[in-house]
Design a protein around this motif. Structure first.
Motif, mmCIF file in Angstrom:
data_model
loop_
_atom_site.group_PDB
_atom_site.id
_atom_site.type_symbol
_atom_site.label_atom_id
_atom_site.label_comp_id
_atom_site.label_asym_id
_atom_site.label_seq_id
_atom_site.Cartn_x
_atom_site.Cartn_y
_atom_site.Cartn_z
ATOM 1 N N ASP A 1 62.024 40.669 19.660
ATOM 2 C CA ASP A 1 61.965 39.240 19.338
ATOM 3 C C ASP A 1 62.100 38.987 17.840
ATOM 4 O O ASP A 1 61.693 37.953 17.332
ATOM 5 N N GLU A 2 62.677 39.942 17.116
ATOM 6 C CA GLU A 2 62.876 39.737 15.690
ATOM 7 C C GLU A 2 63.884 38.620 15.449
ATOM 8 O O GLU A 2 64.873 38.496 16.162
ATOM 9 N N ASP A 3 63.629 37.822 14.427
ATOM 10 C CA ASP A 3 64.511 36.699 14.056
ATOM 11 C C ASP A 3 64.703 35.719 15.209
ATOM 12 O O ASP A 3 65.726 35.050 15.313
ATOM 13 N N GLY A 4 63.728 35.663 16.084
ATOM 14 C CA GLY A 4 63.814 34.720 17.185
ATOM 15 C C GLY A 4 64.781 35.128 18.274
ATOM 16 O O GLY A 4 65.046 34.367 19.193
ATOM 17 N N GLY A 5 65.347 36.336 18.175
ATOM 18 C CA GLY A 5 66.298 36.787 19.183
ATOM 19 C C GLY A 5 65.603 37.261 20.441
ATOM 20 O O GLY A 5 64.391 37.441 20.485
ATOM 21 N N GLU A 6 66.390 37.430 21.481
ATOM 22 C CA GLU A 6 65.862 37.910 22.741
ATOM 23 C C GLU A 6 66.648 39.140 23.167
ATOM 24 O O GLU A 6 67.821 39.295 22.848
ATOM 25 N N GLY A 7 66.001 40.018 23.892
ATOM 26 C CA GLY A 7 66.669 41.203 24.386
ATOM 27 C C GLY A 7 65.697 42.355 24.458
ATOM 28 O O GLY A 7 64.485 42.175 24.348
ATOM 29 N N ILE A 8 66.230 43.538 24.673
ATOM 30 C CA ILE A 8 65.391 44.722 24.762
ATOM 31 C C ILE A 8 66.007 45.843 23.950
ATOM 32 O O ILE A 8 67.209 45.909 23.739
ATOM 33 N N GLU A 9 65.148 46.703 23.480
ATOM 34 C CA GLU A 9 65.576 47.929 22.811
ATOM 35 C C GLU A 9 65.211 49.078 23.727
ATOM 36 O O GLU A 9 64.069 49.179 24.179
ATOM 37 N N ILE A 10 66.164 49.938 24.037
ATOM 38 C CA ILE A 10 65.919 51.018 24.981
ATOM 39 C C ILE A 10 66.027 52.350 24.250
ATOM 40 O O ILE A 10 67.053 52.666 23.658
ATOM 41 N N VAL A 11 64.952 53.113 24.260
ATOM 42 C CA VAL A 11 64.944 54.440 23.664
ATOM 43 C C VAL A 11 64.232 55.369 24.624
ATOM 44 O O VAL A 11 63.464 54.937 25.484
ATOM 45 N N GLU A 12 64.518 56.665 24.486
ATOM 46 C CA GLU A 12 63.824 57.628 25.336
ATOM 47 C C GLU A 12 62.355 57.603 24.996
ATOM 48 O O GLU A 12 61.963 57.725 23.832
ATOM 49 N N GLY A 13 61.511 57.421 25.987
ATOM 50 C CA GLY A 13 60.096 57.230 25.725
ATOM 51 C C GLY A 13 59.239 58.388 26.179
ATOM 52 O O GLY A 13 59.364 58.876 27.285
ATOM 53 N N GLN A 14 58.381 58.871 25.327
ATOM 54 C CA GLN A 14 57.427 59.916 25.645
ATOM 55 C C GLN A 14 56.070 59.500 25.087
ATOM 56 O O GLN A 14 55.973 58.715 24.153
ATOM 57 N N GLY A 15 55.017 60.051 25.661
ATOM 58 C CA GLY A 15 53.696 59.820 25.106
ATOM 59 C C GLY A 15 53.082 58.498 25.539
ATOM 60 O O GLY A 15 53.413 57.933 26.573
ATOM 61 N N ARG A 16 52.183 58.003 24.702
ATOM 62 C CA ARG A 16 51.368 56.846 25.034
ATOM 63 C C ARG A 16 52.217 55.570 25.113
ATOM 64 O O ARG A 16 53.096 55.338 24.305
ATOM 65 N N VAL A 17 51.911 54.732 26.122
ATOM 66 C CA VAL A 17 52.574 53.443 26.256
ATOM 67 C C VAL A 17 51.906 52.460 25.314
ATOM 68 O O VAL A 17 50.705 52.219 25.383
ATOM 69 N N ARG A 18 52.681 51.902 24.403
ATOM 70 C CA ARG A 18 52.137 50.991 23.417
ATOM 71 C C ARG A 18 52.193 49.551 23.915
ATOM 72 O O ARG A 18 52.896 49.237 24.880
ATOM 73 N N ALA A 19 51.489 48.678 23.228
ATOM 74 C CA ALA A 19 51.467 47.266 23.604
ATOM 75 C C ALA A 19 52.868 46.679 23.462
ATOM 76 O O ALA A 19 53.583 46.956 22.496
ATOM 77 N N GLY A 20 53.255 45.863 24.419
ATOM 78 C CA GLY A 20 54.545 45.204 24.366
ATOM 79 C C GLY A 20 55.710 46.039 24.866
ATOM 80 O O GLY A 20 56.861 45.661 24.693
ATOM 81 N N GLU A 21 55.424 47.203 25.467
ATOM 82 C CA GLU A 21 56.500 48.033 25.983
ATOM 83 C C GLU A 21 56.206 48.413 27.430
ATOM 84 O O GLU A 21 55.076 48.290 27.904
ATOM 85 N N ARG A 22 57.226 48.871 28.111
ATOM 86 C CA ARG A 22 57.071 49.391 29.463
ATOM 87 C C ARG A 22 57.997 50.584 29.630
ATOM 88 O O ARG A 22 58.918 50.790 28.852
ATOM 89 N N ARG A 23 57.755 51.383 30.647
ATOM 90 C CA ARG A 23 58.587 52.540 30.945
ATOM 91 C C ARG A 23 59.400 52.246 32.192
ATOM 92 O O ARG A 23 58.878 51.727 33.175
ATOM 93 N N GLN A 24 60.661 52.591 32.159
ATOM 94 C CA GLN A 24 61.533 52.311 33.299
ATOM 95 C C GLN A 24 62.502 53.466 33.497
ATOM 96 O O GLN A 24 63.130 53.939 32.542
ATOM 97 N N ALA A 25 62.625 53.906 34.749
ATOM 98 C CA ALA A 25 63.529 55.004 35.088
ATOM 99 C C ALA A 25 64.656 54.547 36.004
ATOM 100 O O ALA A 25 65.620 55.287 36.203
ATOM 101 N N VAL A 26 64.524 53.355 36.575
ATOM 102 C CA VAL A 26 65.487 52.875 37.575
ATOM 103 C C VAL A 26 66.234 51.670 37.013
ATOM 104 O O VAL A 26 65.618 50.726 36.514
ATOM 105 N N TRP A 27 67.561 51.716 37.106
ATOM 106 C CA TRP A 27 68.405 50.655 36.571
ATOM 107 C C TRP A 27 69.495 50.343 37.579
ATOM 108 O O TRP A 27 69.903 51.208 38.353
ATOM 109 N N GLU A 28 69.982 49.123 37.541
ATOM 110 C CA GLU A 28 71.067 48.764 38.456
ATOM 111 C C GLU A 28 72.423 49.041 37.816
ATOM 112 O O GLU A 28 72.629 48.793 36.631
ATOM 113 N N VAL A 29 73.337 49.581 38.633
ATOM 114 C CA VAL A 29 74.730 49.750 38.227
ATOM 115 C C VAL A 29 75.602 48.932 39.173
ATOM 116 O O VAL A 29 75.191 48.604 40.280
#
Length: 369
Positions: free
Chosen positions: A311-339
């Motif tokens: 939500d930087e600069d009032g924008g909308e969207g998501i940032e996707i990076v490989e996630g390991q370790g503790r789940v931080r506030a404002g994030e979620r883990r996802q393994a399933v995506w639609e193609v």
């Protein structure tokens, strides 16, 4: 016009014509109660994904019929499910089935219908599949990596071994053909074995492709070709199966998962790299099986990713990076995506219109002639 959400009164919308469901939001929960009382046939159900599906769905009260060539593993799995079952009258059975044999598959389907408490099938999973046993990094690519002698013109090359294609494509085509025959035979309403109120019967065919059905897997030429073919089968059926037979068709595309399907060279090649988890494949398959409103959708299952709201600069969207370790506030883990989530809205609608114009021109020319 937003092509992702075509107007319901658009006569040119392929989505409206085939009654395809909206894209799947894999972050939302789904209701598993619809699994109770369903009769589900699974080919390749003695191990791997099929066995994992059977265990999970049986716990939710589904009737399970497994077909496989691994008889010892299949019988052991059914014994395990029966011992742990908490659903009186639950059907849990195994039958030997070579999916490359039409006779075996027909016998399996007939057995499933005859033993089903509802005398009908609610869902079929085309889960049988094998991989090539060769070196996964072979530059020649599996079936074409044959020894040859350029100085000899008397010994022709042997035919390529096509067992993978026979199991992964011919077997799937047999399963699909039988599913589209037997699934529509169930009645429109039913009181299931768990004394649930009458409801419309579900008719569901779940195909199992692979990430190799979306991109090439070097060294697994036959496997890649077979899984691309399964995706072609899915893309063709999802435009017709629901509107002609009332059968919803969906497909899973798992990334590399440590199951018996993975050979030792493949596991060695992936050592240290991120892999998909079996529990995430089961979750994705269960979403498609339990959510009876999902039609014509494909899900890919890969390593868990860390999804962060941007939500930087009032924008909308998501940032996707490989996630390991503790789940931080404002994030979620996802393994399933639609193609293939929007291709009917954005791509195939063009081809539909283009072909309609060509056919119209042909008809006009014919009439003038």
């Amino acid at each position: 016009m937003d092509m992702a959400t075509p107007p319901q009164n658009d006569p040119w919308s392929v989505v409206n014509m085939i009654n395809q469901s909206p894209p799947v939001d894999c972050s939302k929960p789904y209701d598993t109660s619809t699994l109770a009382g369903k009769t589900i046939l699974i080919t390749g159900g003695a191990s791997g994904f099929g066995a994992a599906f059977a265990r999970h769905w049986a716990r939710h009260g589904a009737h399970i019929i497994l077909g496989d060539v691994s008889d010892a593993a299949g019988e052991a799995l059914i014994a395990e499910l029966r011992a742990s079952s908490q659903h009186p009258g639950q059907l849990l059975t195994y039958q030997h089935c070579d999916v490359t044999s039409w006779t075996d598959q027909l016998a399996l389907f007939k057995t499933a219908v005859s033993l089903s408490p509802t005398r009908a099938l609610d869902a079929v999973v085309a889960g049988a599949g094998i991989v090539e046993k060769g070196d996964p990094v072979s530059p020649s690519g599996g079936i074409f990596d044959q020894p040859h002698d350029l100085d000899s013109d008397t010994t022709p090359p042997p035919p390529p071994p096509l067992k993978v294609l026979a199991v992964n494509l011919t077997g799937v085509m047999y399963t699909t053909h039988l599913a589209l025959y037997f699934l529509p035979l169930n009645s429109n309403s039913n009181s299931n074995s768990n004394n649930a109120p009458p409801r419309d019967r579900d008719r569901h065919l779940l195909l199992i492709s692979s990430v190799a059905g979306l991109c090439p897997l070097p060294g697994q030429t036959e496997y890649t070709a077979s899984k691309h073919a399964v995706m072609g089968l899915f893309r063709a059926l999802r435009g017709t199966a629901w509107i002609t037979k009332g059968v919803r068709v969906n497909v899973l595309n798992p990334y590399f998962v440590a199951t018996p399907l993975m050979n030792k060279p493949g596991l060695a090649l992936l050592a240290g790299g991120a892999k998909a988890e079996l529990e995430d494949v089961v979750d994705a398959g269960t979403r498609l099986m339990a959510d009876e409103g999902v039609r014509g959708r494909a899900l890919v299952v890969g390593p868990k990713m860390r999804v962060v709201d941007d939500d930087e600069d009032g924008g909308e969207g998501i940032e996707i990076v490989e996630g390991q370790g503790r789940v931080r506030a404002g994030e979620r883990r996802q393994a399933v995506w639609e193609v293939y989530g929007h291709d009917y809205e954005r791509v195939e609608v063009f081809m539909w219109r283009y072909l309609a114009v060509l056919n119209l021109m042909r008809q006009v020319r014919g009439g003038v002639g």
